[in-house]
Design a protein around this motif. Structure first.
Motif, mmCIF file in Angstrom:
data_model
loop_
_atom_site.group_PDB
_atom_site.id
_atom_site.type_symbol
_atom_site.label_atom_id
_atom_site.label_comp_id
_atom_site.label_asym_id
_atom_site.label_seq_id
_atom_site.Cartn_x
_atom_site.Cartn_y
_atom_site.Cartn_z
ATOM 1 N N ALA A 60 0.908 -1.250 -0.091
ATOM 2 C CA ALA A 60 0.055 -0.082 -0.105
ATOM 3 C C ALA A 60 1.066 1.149 0.037
ATOM 4 C CB ALA A 60 -0.797 -0.203 1.153
ATOM 5 N N ARG A 61 0.648 2.030 -0.794
ATOM 6 C CA ARG A 61 1.346 3.448 -1.098
ATOM 7 C C ARG A 61 1.006 4.377 0.228
ATOM 8 N NH1 ARG A 61 1.246 3.228 -7.500
ATOM 9 N NH2 ARG A 61 2.682 1.598 -7.821
ATOM 10 N N ARG A 62 1.825 5.250 0.029
ATOM 11 C CA ARG A 62 1.906 6.398 0.940
ATOM 12 C C ARG A 62 0.724 7.336 0.549
ATOM 13 N NH1 ARG A 62 6.816 6.326 -0.753
ATOM 14 N NH2 ARG A 62 8.395 5.337 0.482
ATOM 15 N N SER A 63 0.169 7.236 -0.564
ATOM 16 C CA SER A 63 -1.024 8.098 -1.041
ATOM 17 C C SER A 63 -2.341 7.646 -0.230
ATOM 18 C CB SER A 63 -1.225 7.835 -2.538
ATOM 19 O OG SER A 63 -1.366 6.496 -2.907
ATOM 20 N N GLY A 64 -2.230 6.898 0.620
ATOM 21 C CA GLY A 64 -3.509 6.390 1.446
ATOM 22 C C GLY A 64 -4.221 5.199 0.927
ATOM 23 N N SER A 65 -3.611 4.585 -0.338
ATOM 24 C CA SER A 65 -4.304 3.305 -0.768
ATOM 25 C C SER A 65 -4.194 2.237 0.414
ATOM 26 C CB SER A 65 -3.672 2.835 -2.059
ATOM 27 O OG SER A 65 -4.102 1.680 -2.408
ATOM 28 N N ARG A 66 -5.281 1.427 0.434
ATOM 29 C CA ARG A 66 -5.281 0.269 1.544
ATOM 30 C C ARG A 66 -4.826 -0.825 0.834
ATOM 31 N NH1 ARG A 66 -8.463 1.513 6.534
ATOM 32 N NH2 ARG A 66 -8.656 3.897 6.318
ATOM 33 N N GLU A 67 -4.677 -0.958 -0.435
ATOM 34 C CA GLU A 67 -4.567 -2.369 -1.186
ATOM 35 C C GLU A 67 -3.094 -2.226 -1.797
ATOM 36 O OE1 GLU A 67 -7.022 -4.699 -1.527
ATOM 37 O OE2 GLU A 67 -7.995 -3.552 -0.109
ATOM 38 N N ARG A 68 -2.571 -3.395 -1.967
ATOM 39 C CA ARG A 68 -1.201 -3.620 -2.564
ATOM 40 C C ARG A 68 -1.620 -3.288 -4.090
ATOM 41 N NH1 ARG A 68 0.057 -9.946 -2.947
ATOM 42 N NH2 ARG A 68 -1.764 -10.576 -3.716
ATOM 43 N N GLN A 69 -0.555 -2.669 -4.729
ATOM 44 C CA GLN A 69 -0.495 -2.028 -6.059
ATOM 45 C C GLN A 69 0.164 -3.126 -7.036
ATOM 46 O OE1 GLN A 69 -2.533 0.706 -6.625
ATOM 47 N NE2 GLN A 69 -2.904 0.430 -4.364
ATOM 48 N N PRO A 70 -0.595 -3.646 -7.946
ATOM 49 C CA PRO A 70 0.051 -4.367 -9.135
ATOM 50 C C PRO A 70 0.644 -3.349 -9.909
ATOM 51 C CG PRO A 70 -2.290 -4.204 -9.740
ATOM 52 C CD PRO A 70 -2.140 -3.225 -8.451
ATOM 53 N N VAL A 71 2.031 -3.824 -10.168
ATOM 54 C CA VAL A 71 3.003 -2.909 -11.067
ATOM 55 C C VAL A 71 3.702 -3.395 -12.405
ATOM 56 C CG1 VAL A 71 3.639 -1.127 -9.131
ATOM 57 C CG2 VAL A 71 5.095 -3.291 -9.750
ATOM 58 N N ALA A 72 3.515 -4.718 -12.201
ATOM 59 C CA ALA A 72 4.220 -5.648 -13.106
ATOM 60 C C ALA A 72 3.739 -6.957 -13.534
ATOM 61 C CB ALA A 72 5.584 -5.573 -13.054
ATOM 62 N N ARG A 73 3.740 -7.400 -14.850
ATOM 63 C CA ARG A 73 3.550 -8.661 -14.889
ATOM 64 C C ARG A 73 4.756 -9.401 -15.903
ATOM 65 N NH1 ARG A 73 -1.663 -6.661 -15.353
ATOM 66 N NH2 ARG A 73 -3.112 -7.606 -13.800
ATOM 67 N N SER A 74 4.690 -10.942 -15.718
ATOM 68 C CA SER A 74 5.535 -11.293 -16.492
ATOM 69 C C SER A 74 5.290 -11.253 -18.078
ATOM 70 C CB SER A 74 5.479 -12.890 -16.212
ATOM 71 O OG SER A 74 4.322 -13.612 -16.282
ATOM 72 N N ALA A 75 6.270 -11.167 -18.637
ATOM 73 C CA ALA A 75 6.195 -11.026 -20.149
ATOM 74 C C ALA A 75 5.723 -12.322 -20.870
ATOM 75 C CB ALA A 75 7.236 -10.113 -20.658
ATOM 76 N N ARG A 76 5.884 -13.286 -20.236
ATOM 77 C CA ARG A 76 5.743 -14.796 -20.715
ATOM 78 C C ARG A 76 5.100 -15.629 -19.963
ATOM 79 N NH1 ARG A 76 10.550 -17.976 -19.404
ATOM 80 N NH2 ARG A 76 9.490 -19.726 -20.466
ATOM 81 N N GLY A 77 4.624 -16.797 -20.394
ATOM 82 C CA GLY A 77 4.153 -17.651 -19.843
ATOM 83 C C GLY A 77 5.145 -18.588 -19.303
ATOM 84 N N TYR A 78 4.872 -19.461 -18.290
ATOM 85 C CA TYR A 78 5.882 -20.515 -17.671
ATOM 86 C C TYR A 78 5.189 -21.966 -17.604
ATOM 87 C CZ TYR A 78 8.598 -16.601 -16.442
ATOM 88 O OH TYR A 78 9.344 -15.430 -16.373
ATOM 89 N N LEU A 79 5.868 -22.877 -18.013
ATOM 90 C CA LEU A 79 5.064 -24.340 -18.078
ATOM 91 C C LEU A 79 5.034 -25.011 -16.553
ATOM 92 C CD1 LEU A 79 6.490 -26.066 -21.211
ATOM 93 C CD2 LEU A 79 4.273 -24.881 -20.819
ATOM 94 N N ARG A 80 5.795 -24.425 -15.753
ATOM 95 C CA ARG A 80 5.732 -24.808 -14.448
ATOM 96 C C ARG A 80 5.952 -23.835 -13.417
ATOM 97 N NH1 ARG A 80 10.632 -27.956 -15.807
ATOM 98 N NH2 ARG A 80 11.326 -27.186 -14.066
ATOM 99 N N MET A 81 5.361 -23.882 -12.034
ATOM 100 C CA MET A 81 5.325 -22.968 -11.115
ATOM 101 C C MET A 81 6.668 -22.827 -10.569
ATOM 102 S SD MET A 81 3.761 -22.917 -7.340
ATOM 103 C CE MET A 81 2.225 -23.255 -7.661
#
Length: 134
Positions: free
Chosen positions: A88-109
């Motif tokens: 959660a940012r200093r801006s007052g948001s109570r939720e964690r903020q998604p900022v990035a996603r993997s650019a590809r998929g992976y076959l295994r965890m």
């Protein structure tokens, strides 16, 4: 015949880099490229312009050690993907903020986990060469 500058560039190791991606109008996002040019991650959001993008990247780099990752198989897919969240940012948001996603998929965890760790390591390298100042 090579010039001394090109010889020096050839000896320098290639590093990961953040690249701005232009969207419609003034909107912009970012992609993190590995040293070999392969995309590692993409921003989860669009930014209104270069100043907003730069501010978001400064925050990401400053808080990179606070990132938390979620691993999922989006849309019922067999491939795994990760999403990086800032707390959660200093801006007052109570939720964690998604900022990035993997650019590809992976076959295994476990591969997905290593991909997330590689993203964090790449951010450390980008931060070393990130311009300082305002």
């Amino acid at each position: 015949m090579t010039t001394p500058v090109r010889e020096q560039e050839a000896r320098l190791p290639r590093r990961p880099r953040l690249v701005a991606v232009r969207g419609a109008g003034a909107q912009v996002s970012w992609t993190l490229l590995a040293a070999n040019g392969r995309p590692l991650a993409r921003s989860t959001g669009l930014f209104a312009g270069d100043d907003e993008l730069a501010a978001a990247l400064r925050e990401l780099l400053a808080d990179r050690r606070e990132l938390r990752f979620g691993l999922t198989q989006p849309g019922g897919s067999r491939e795994w993907g990760w999403t990086a969240y800032l707390p959660a940012r200093r801006s007052g948001s109570r939720e964690r903020q998604p900022v990035a996603r993997s650019a590809r998929g992976y076959l295994r965890m476990d591969q997905c986990r290593r991909g997330a760790a590689g993203f964090t390591a790449a951010l450390d390298l980008v931060n070393e060469s990130w311009p300082t100042g305002s």
